[in-house]
Design a protein around this motif. Structure first.
Motif, PDB file in Angstrom:
ATOM      1  N   ARG A 571      20.094 -31.697   5.409  1.00 50.66           N
ATOM      2  CA  ARG A 571      19.918 -32.979   4.728  1.00 50.66           C
ATOM      3  C   ARG A 571      19.630 -32.693   3.261  1.00 50.66           C
ATOM      4  O   ARG A 571      18.755 -31.883   2.940  1.00 50.66           O
ATOM      5  CB  ARG A 571      18.792 -33.789   5.353  1.00 50.66           C
ATOM      6  CG  ARG A 571      18.440 -35.053   4.566  1.00 50.66           C
ATOM      7  CD  ARG A 571      17.779 -36.114   5.409  1.00 50.66           C
ATOM      8  NE  ARG A 571      18.742 -36.821   6.252  1.00 50.66           N
ATOM      9  CZ  ARG A 571      18.430 -37.918   6.956  1.00 50.66           C
ATOM     10  NH1 ARG A 571      17.203 -38.386   6.937  1.00 50.66           N
ATOM     11  NH2 ARG A 571      19.345 -38.516   7.689  1.00 50.66           N
ATOM     12  N   ALA A 572      20.400 -33.338   2.375  1.00 54.98           N
ATOM     13  CA  ALA A 572      20.204 -33.207   0.921  1.00 54.98           C
ATOM     14  C   ALA A 572      20.173 -31.753   0.463  1.00 54.98           C
ATOM     15  O   ALA A 572      19.345 -31.353  -0.352  1.00 54.98           O
ATOM     16  CB  ALA A 572      18.938 -33.927   0.493  1.00 54.98           C
ATOM     17  N   GLY A 573      21.101 -30.936   1.005  1.00 50.28           N
ATOM     18  CA  GLY A 573      21.239 -29.567   0.540  1.00 50.28           C
ATOM     19  C   GLY A 573      20.219 -28.597   1.070  1.00 50.28           C
ATOM     20  O   GLY A 573      20.091 -27.487   0.544  1.00 50.28           O
ATOM     21  N   GLN A 574      19.482 -28.961   2.101  1.00 49.40           N
ATOM     22  CA  GLN A 574      18.471 -28.059   2.679  1.00 49.40           C
ATOM     23  C   GLN A 574      18.548 -28.092   4.203  1.00 49.40           C
ATOM     24  O   GLN A 574      18.979 -29.084   4.792  1.00 49.40           O
ATOM     25  CB  GLN A 574      17.056 -28.475   2.245  1.00 49.40           C
ATOM     26  CG  GLN A 574      16.790 -28.355   0.754  1.00 49.40           C
ATOM     27  CD  GLN A 574      16.800 -26.917   0.265  1.00 49.40           C
ATOM     28  OE1 GLN A 574      16.555 -25.975   1.028  1.00 49.40           O
ATOM     29  NE2 GLN A 574      17.096 -26.721  -1.029  1.00 49.40           N
ATOM     30  N   ILE A 575      18.136 -26.981   4.835  1.00 51.19           N
ATOM     31  CA  ILE A 575      17.996 -26.937   6.291  1.00 51.19           C
ATOM     32  C   ILE A 575      16.625 -27.537   6.632  1.00 51.19           C
ATOM     33  O   ILE A 575      15.590 -27.036   6.189  1.00 51.19           O
ATOM     34  CB  ILE A 575      18.088 -25.499   6.826  1.00 51.19           C
ATOM     35  CG1 ILE A 575      19.450 -24.880   6.468  1.00 51.19           C
ATOM     36  CG2 ILE A 575      17.861 -25.480   8.337  1.00 51.19           C
ATOM     37  CD1 ILE A 575      20.637 -25.543   7.100  1.00 51.19           C
ATOM     38  N   VAL A 576      16.638 -28.605   7.425  1.00 52.61           N
ATOM     39  CA  VAL A 576      15.376 -29.278   7.733  1.00 52.61           C
ATOM     40  C   VAL A 576      14.914 -29.012   9.162  1.00 52.61           C
ATOM     41  O   VAL A 576      13.723 -29.156   9.470  1.00 52.61           O
ATOM     42  CB  VAL A 576      15.492 -30.799   7.482  1.00 52.61           C
ATOM     43  CG1 VAL A 576      15.677 -31.079   6.004  1.00 52.61           C
ATOM     44  CG2 VAL A 576      16.636 -31.419   8.286  1.00 52.61           C
ATOM     45  N   GLU A 577      15.859 -28.620  10.055  1.00 48.85           N
ATOM     46  CA  GLU A 577      15.501 -28.284  11.434  1.00 48.85           C
ATOM     47  C   GLU A 577      16.447 -27.215  11.957  1.00 48.85           C
ATOM     48  O   GLU A 577      17.623 -27.183  11.569  1.00 48.85           O
ATOM     49  CB  GLU A 577      15.603 -29.518  12.359  1.00 48.85           C
ATOM     50  CG  GLU A 577      14.608 -30.612  12.053  1.00 48.85           C
ATOM     51  CD  GLU A 577      14.827 -31.861  12.915  1.00 48.85           C
ATOM     52  OE1 GLU A 577      14.209 -32.887  12.616  1.00 48.85           O
ATOM     53  OE2 GLU A 577      15.633 -31.801  13.873  1.00 48.85           O
ATOM     54  N   SER A 578      15.945 -26.345  12.834  1.00 50.81           N
ATOM     55  CA  SER A 578      16.787 -25.311  13.434  1.00 50.81           C
ATOM     56  C   SER A 578      16.329 -25.064  14.867  1.00 50.81           C
ATOM     57  O   SER A 578      15.134 -25.187  15.178  1.00 50.81           O
ATOM     58  CB  SER A 578      16.701 -24.004  12.637  1.00 50.81           C
ATOM     59  OG  SER A 578      17.190 -24.165  11.338  1.00 50.81           O
ATOM     60  N   GLY A 579      17.281 -24.709  15.738  1.00 56.33           N
ATOM     61  CA  GLY A 579      16.955 -24.392  17.122  1.00 56.33           C
ATOM     62  C   GLY A 579      18.131 -24.715  18.021  1.00 56.33           C
ATOM     63  O   GLY A 579      19.188 -25.175  17.571  1.00 56.33           O
ATOM     64  N   SER A 580      17.929 -24.487  19.334  1.00 51.00           N
ATOM     65  CA  SER A 580      18.958 -24.879  20.299  1.00 51.00           C
ATOM     66  C   SER A 580      18.873 -26.383  20.530  1.00 51.00           C
ATOM     67  O   SER A 580      17.945 -27.053  20.060  1.00 51.00           O
ATOM     68  CB  SER A 580      18.746 -24.128  21.614  1.00 51.00           C
ATOM     69  OG  SER A 580      17.535 -24.569  22.228  1.00 51.00           O
ATOM     70  N   HIS A 581      19.836 -26.902  21.277  1.00 48.93           N
ATOM     71  CA  HIS A 581      19.845 -28.336  21.570  1.00 48.93           C
ATOM     72  C   HIS A 581      18.525 -28.761  22.225  1.00 48.93           C
ATOM     73  O   HIS A 581      17.889 -29.739  21.788  1.00 48.93           O
ATOM     74  CB  HIS A 581      21.041 -28.647  22.478  1.00 48.93           C
ATOM     75  CG  HIS A 581      21.108 -30.070  22.935  1.00 48.93           C
ATOM     76  ND1 HIS A 581      21.464 -31.100  22.112  1.00 48.93           N
ATOM     77  CD2 HIS A 581      20.830 -30.629  24.159  1.00 48.93           C
ATOM     78  CE1 HIS A 581      21.432 -32.240  22.788  1.00 48.93           C
ATOM     79  NE2 HIS A 581      21.056 -31.973  24.038  1.00 48.93           N
ATOM     80  N   ASP A 582      18.122 -28.036  23.256  1.00 52.57           N
ATOM     81  CA  ASP A 582      16.885 -28.390  23.969  1.00 52.57           C
ATOM     82  C   ASP A 582      15.658 -28.255  23.067  1.00 52.57           C
ATOM     83  O   ASP A 582      14.745 -29.095  23.100  1.00 52.57           O
ATOM     84  CB  ASP A 582      16.722 -27.515  25.219  1.00 52.57           C
ATOM     85  CG  ASP A 582      17.765 -27.832  26.272  1.00 52.57           C
ATOM     86  OD1 ASP A 582      18.290 -28.973  26.263  1.00 52.57           O
ATOM     87  OD2 ASP A 582      18.087 -26.933  27.084  1.00 52.57           O
ATOM     88  N   GLN A 583      15.626 -27.190  22.258  1.00 52.25           N
ATOM     89  CA  GLN A 583      14.495 -26.981  21.360  1.00 52.25           C
ATOM     90  C   GLN A 583      14.373 -28.117  20.339  1.00 52.25           C
ATOM     91  O   GLN A 583      13.272 -28.578  20.032  1.00 52.25           O
ATOM     92  CB  GLN A 583      14.629 -25.643  20.635  1.00 52.25           C
ATOM     93  CG  GLN A 583      14.388 -24.435  21.530  1.00 52.25           C
ATOM     94  CD  GLN A 583      14.752 -23.123  20.838  1.00 52.25           C
ATOM     95  OE1 GLN A 583      15.528 -23.100  19.883  1.00 52.25           O
ATOM     96  NE2 GLN A 583      14.174 -22.024  21.334  1.00 52.25           N
ATOM     97  N   LEU A 584      15.502 -28.568  19.841  1.00 53.14           N
ATOM     98  CA  LEU A 584      15.488 -29.639  18.837  1.00 53.14           C
ATOM     99  C   LEU A 584      15.074 -30.969  19.464  1.00 53.14           C
ATOM    100  O   LEU A 584      14.399 -31.787  18.819  1.00 53.14           O
ATOM    101  CB  LEU A 584      16.854 -29.759  18.162  1.00 53.14           C
ATOM    102  CG  LEU A 584      17.226 -28.607  17.217  1.00 53.14           C
ATOM    103  CD1 LEU A 584      18.657 -28.755  16.728  1.00 53.14           C
ATOM    104  CD2 LEU A 584      16.273 -28.560  16.025  1.00 53.14           C
ATOM    105  N   LEU A 585      15.476 -31.180  20.715  1.00 54.77           N
ATOM    106  CA  LEU A 585      15.022 -32.398  21.398  1.00 54.77           C
ATOM    107  C   LEU A 585      13.515 -32.369  21.586  1.00 54.77           C
ATOM    108  O   LEU A 585      12.825 -33.381  21.402  1.00 54.77           O
ATOM    109  CB  LEU A 585      15.741 -32.548  22.736  1.00 54.77           C
ATOM    110  CG  LEU A 585      17.247 -32.908  22.692  1.00 54.77           C
ATOM    111  CD1 LEU A 585      17.799 -33.041  24.099  1.00 54.77           C
ATOM    112  CD2 LEU A 585      17.486 -34.195  21.909  1.00 54.77           C
TER     113      LEU A 585
END
Length: 612
Positions: A571-585
């Motif tokens: 978002r807006a040129g930065q990584i704001v979240e990282s992980g697998s699908h389950d981890q992000l949920l």
């Protein structure tokens, strides 16, 4: 004075470059052309020098009756004149043959130079209007201008030789005659010089306008625009825009022609007055018995032709000046230097990615803009993994692809492969490591087999490997049902072509990407044009296709993102979240909120599978 000197130096420089270019393209044809020009320059003077012999011989035998002696007296000079005229016709035919050969060779050579330079310049140049103007000016009759410059130079050489010979013929009658001959053509020359410079400035000023005309023409005639033009009834609007712009340019061009016509008319009046004075003087000399009728005929021919030759000679100088201005556009384009270049001592690119791809403190802004798309951006993409990058439009996802392919270099920071900066590799070797499916794949109008083989033009086109790539992308069955299978011509641009749907073109582009057998696979919205059934079929094979390679997938679809080992949310040129699908949920952040919004939106497959 300094500006005039610089202008003369520029013309001379362009002329020498053009002659070098023409010599490179046509070699011995150019040598034959030079010899021919010099010989043709001598013939008119040779003909005129025989005129008094013919006229005086006729005067001598006039009234003596028909006899062998009288005929022989006239026959020799007439025969010589006929022989020279026959040689002239032969040389004219040879000149046409030589010019045609030169024209074809020079046109091919210049087209090759423009094509090479168009590929060599940085990708970023295509995003500048100024660059597109330069490209258009270079392409706009570049080969024609080169040949016109060559023709003008040849005409200058030929007319110079003829004029010197004519001056030698007239010199015995008085030094002032060759002098007045040259002076009589100067008004036309200066008018031509002024108008040529004005026309060049107009051409430079209206380059963008003429590109607009090409754009309107494209909108009205190209098949990709046909549906929208008809549905939204754009035709009248774009036709009106085209005609209004053409009307303005046409009026400006016709004004130039009017000024040119008026200028030439007044120049012709001046030349006619000077000719009348010279003829009056010669007539007086004949009446006084100082000169013969043969001398008068010689003078009339020599002065009349000499005046035309001087006009042509000065006109050739004007054309050389004009064409050198325009050919300068070609040389200016060819001198553009790319900034994305190989280092002095490039490091060999790795045969396989072993560790990771790292963006370290990368800041990047597109040329001509102040706002940074990426600002101190950091990201690690582990080797051998499938990484999905998701986010809203304008977040900078596609910019990552352009930087990784080295279409651009970061303004600061570095991008590394296994700890080595991309700028330390050869550009060509780096790009050999990467295969990309861009968001809007190009439909290549060639056979299905060649379409896929274009993924790796350096490799042998192995039919089994081509079919394997097609099966991997899910396009094999469609190709097999085509009239000539893999030898079927695709697209409707050429005869006997078969068109594909948007999703089928996309799967064909996927096959092309897989055929490249590169270590790094970058897929930008690889299923955007596929229906849910085709997408499901492709997703089932995706992990096995990416096995052993590093895959970077940019997508808005949950179904594809879920296949990744790691998902990064931008978002807006930065990584704001990282992980697998389950981890992000479980993280219950932006990704999870988007997932819940889509699930609550209803059972529509298209909506459910999309990331906002």
């Amino acid at each position: 004075m300094n500006s005039k000197l610089r202008s003369a130096n520029t013309v001379l420089s362009h002329l020498l470059k053009t002659l070098s270019l023409v010599w490179s393209a046509s070699g011995y044809w150019t040598l034959a052309w030079i010899i021919l020009v010099l010989v043709q320059g001598l013939l008119p003077a040779a003909l005129i020098s025989l005129t008094p012999r013919v006229v005086n011989a006729l005067v001598q035998v006039s009234g003596t009756g028909i006899s062998g002696a009288s005929i022989q007296k006239v026959l020799v000079p007439v025969g010589l004149m006929a022989g020279i005229m026959l040689v002239g016709e032969l040389l004219n035919s040879a000149a046409e043959w030589i010019r045609t050969a030169q024209s074809e060779l020079v046109q091919d050579h210049i087209s090759g130079l423009i094509h090479q330079q168009s590929v060599a310049v940085d990708y970023g140049f295509y995003e500048y209007s100024e660059y597109n103007d330069k490209l258009n000016r270079a392409r706009e009759g570049a080969s024609g201008r080169s040949l016109a410059l060559l023709e003008s130079t040849g005409s200058l050489m030929q007319n110079s030789v003829t004029l010197l010979a004519m001056a030698a013929v007239l010199l015995p009658y008085g030094l002032w005659l060759p002098t007045i001959l040259v002076i009589s053509a100067f008004p036309a020359f200066f008018i031509l010089l002024y108008l040529n410079k004005a026309h060049y400035r107009w051409s430079q000023r209206t380059t963008t306008d003429r590109r607009w005309l090409m754009y309107y023409d494209y909108l009205l005639t190209n098949s990709t625009m046909a549906a929208e033009v008809r549905l939204f009834d754009f035709a009248d609007y774009f036709q009106s825009s085209y005609q209004n712009l053409r009307r303005r340019l046409r009026k400006e061009q016709l004004k130039f022609l009017k000024d040119q016509t008026i200028g030439r008319f007044f120049a012709a009046i001046i030349a006619l007055i000077i000719t009348g004075i010279a003829l009056g003087w010669m007539g007086r000399q004949v009446l006084l018995g100082i000169l013969t009728l043969g001398d008068l005929a010689l003078f009339f021919q020599a002065f009349n032709q000499g005046q035309n030759i001087v006009k042509s000679l000065l006109g050739s100088l004007g054309q050389i000046y004009r064409n050198s201005l325009f050919i300068g556009n070609l040389f200016e384009f060819l001198q553009i230097k790319p900034e994305i270049i190989n280092p002095p001592n490039p490091i060999p690119a790795p045969s396989a990615l072993k560790q990771d791809i790292k963006f370290r403190q990368v800041t990047f802004r597109y040329p001509g803009t102040q706002e940074a798309v990426l600002d101190n951006f950091n990201l690690t993409l582990p080797a051998g993994k499938i990484v999905a990058i998701v986010g809203d439009n304008g977040a900078g996802k596609s910019t990552l692809i352009k930087l990784l392919c080295r279409f651009y270099d970061p303004n600061s920071g570095s991008i590394e492969l296994d700890g080595i900066d991309l700028r330390d590799f050869s550009v060509k070797e780096l790009r050999r490591l990467i295969t990309v499916l861009f968001q809007s794949p190009i439909p290549y109008y060639t056979t299905a087999k060649e379409n896929i083989a274009l993924g790796d033009v350096a490799a042998a086109s192995n039919q089994l490997e081509i079919e394997a790539a097609a099966q991997a992308s899910g396009i094999h069955e469609k190709i097999s049902r085509l009239p000539l299978g893999y030898n079927t011509m695709l697209g409707k641009l050429f005869p006997e072509g078969t068109d594909l749907s948007g999703g089928q073109w996309q799967r064909l582009a996927l096959a092309r990407a897989f055929f490249r057998r590169a270590q790094i696979i970058i897929l930008d919205e690889p299923t955007s044009a596929m229906d849910p059934w085709a997408e499901h079929d492709w997703l089932e094979r995706f992990r096995s296709l990416a096995s052993g390679r590093t895959a970077i997938v940019i997508t808005h679809r949950f179904t594809l993102a879920m296949q990744a080992d790691i998902i990064h949310v931008m978002r807006a040129g930065q990584i704001v979240e990282s992980g697998s699908h389950d981890q992000l949920l479980n993280l219950d952040g932006l990704y999870a909120q988007s997932w819940r919004d889509q699930m609550e939106a209803g059972s529509s497959t298209t909506v459910k599978n999309s990331l906002i």
